[in-house]
Write an enzyme that holds these catalytic residues in place. Structure first.
Site, short mmCIF file in Angstrom:
data_model
loop_
_atom_site.label_atom_id
_atom_site.label_comp_id
_atom_site.label_asym_id
_atom_site.label_seq_id
_atom_site.Cartn_x
_atom_site.Cartn_y
_atom_site.Cartn_z
N LYS A 226 0.76 -1.22 -0.01
CA LYS A 226 0.21 0.09 0.03
C LYS A 226 0.79 1.42 -0.06
O LYS A 226 2.04 1.23 0.38
CB LYS A 226 -0.98 -0.09 1.25
CG LYS A 226 -2.05 -0.81 0.76
CD LYS A 226 -3.33 -0.94 2.18
CE LYS A 226 -4.46 -1.83 1.53
NZ LYS A 226 -5.18 -2.34 2.66
N ARG A 260 -3.48 -9.85 5.21
CA ARG A 260 -3.87 -10.19 3.54
C ARG A 260 -2.62 -9.69 2.90
O ARG A 260 -2.32 -8.47 2.94
CB ARG A 260 -5.16 -9.48 3.47
CG ARG A 260 -5.78 -9.24 2.11
CD ARG A 260 -6.76 -8.37 2.05
NE ARG A 260 -7.57 -8.43 0.45
CZ ARG A 260 -7.00 -7.55 -0.37
NH1 ARG A 260 -6.17 -6.70 -0.25
NH2 ARG A 260 -7.77 -7.57 -1.53
#
Ligand code: HH2
Length: 282
Positions: A226, A260
């Site tokens: 991210k 995740r």
């Protein structure tokens, strides 16, 4: 770790969370921020999901709509068109748990019919229909925090106390799922790293993850590749592997039960040493 392991229940069977579970990301989208377009063809997506399961992903998370910052939503029909062939083929080919990454009750309902075990809802089961579906099917569900919508969430997000506010939201949403008939053992909560948070907010959530863990549900964290990982020195998506692994390990040390990730093999190697240190070895 000084606490009894959580048990995550599915319609069929369960996972005892006495180790950190890896959820592998399979984006069947043209525009996801890291792997957009790579797995858009169904056979390639299925092969990728099977590969992630081989590498140690106990759950594969199949998504047909990007929720990256600025993303436009797609129709339920288009989202289903993308994921249907993947779910269909995958169920026959793997024992890994299949998660459907959607906030649309219609897509989730069809996915569960095709054998999905889990609904990963980035809106925290906001839709009453979604709560009813998860309850009726006995599916596991991820209740995630997001501030705003993907289109707007990174426009100057602000909190007085990010951990307290995210925890209060997750508690309220999880309790409303339980009130709708969802079993507590089917619920996982997720602070939603990157969803309406500055890099510092994400770092603070990882540092004070205990404030979320104390809610009493298993915690899932998704730092993988991210933007905030890049903001702390990783740079663009291709330079964010090490930072993503560090964030996953920090999450595991601070009480996360699931992470995740896009990079299952390398994260698994790091997580196993984290587990050996903070938990009893498997
Ligand atoms: N992050 C993304 C998507 N779904 N679900 C949960 N529970 N937690 C997360 O942190 C999370 C999530 C965004 O990552 P990705 O799927 O790789 O990108 P995109 O939304 O662009 O498809």
């Amino acid at each position: 770790m000084g606490r009894e392991p959580h048990i995550l229940r599915f319609h069929k069977g369960e996972i005892v969370l006495d180790h950190t579970v890896l959820m592998g990301v399979v984006n069947v989208t043209p525009d996801s921020f890291f792997d957009g377009g790579k797995y858009a063809a169904p056979d390639v997506a299925v092969a990728h999901a099977l590969h992630l399961a081989d590498q140690g992903a106990e759950i594969v998370d199949v998504g047909g709509e990007s929720t990256r910052p600025g993303a436009e939503s797609v129709s339920a029909a288009e989202e289903w068109r993308r994921v249907e062939p993947v779910l269909k083929a995958l169920r026959a080919k793997t024992d890994a748990r299949i998660s459907i990454d959607t906030y649309k009750p219609d897509v989730a309902a069809k996915a569960v019919k095709f054998g999905a075990d889990m609904v990963n809802d980035v809106t925290g089961l906001r839709a009453p229909k979604m709560r009813a579906l998860v309850a009726k099917e006995g599916a596991a569900a991820v209740v995630m925090h997001m501030k705003g919508t993907p289109k707007t969430m990174q426009r100057n997000p602000g909190y007085k106390d990010v951990v307290a506010e995210v925890a209060a939201f997750l508690k309220e949403r999880a309790e409303s799922a339980v009130a709708a008939g969802v079993s507590r053992n089917c619920i996982v909560v997720d602070p939603g790293l990157g969803f309406g948070k500055t890099p510092e907010h994400n770092a603070e959530i990882l540092r004070r993850l205990g404030g979320i863990v104390r809610l009493g549900y298993p915690v899932l964290v998704g730092p993988s590749r991210k933007w905030f990982v890049g903001a702390f020195g990783g740079g663009d998506v291709d330079g964010r592997l090490e930072g993503s692994i560090a964030a996953a390990v920090l999450a595991a040390l601070n009480g996360a039960d699931l992470v995740r990730v896009h990079d299952v093999e390398s994260t698994a190697k790091a997580i196993r040493i984290a587990d050996a240190v903070v938990r009893k070895p498997r």
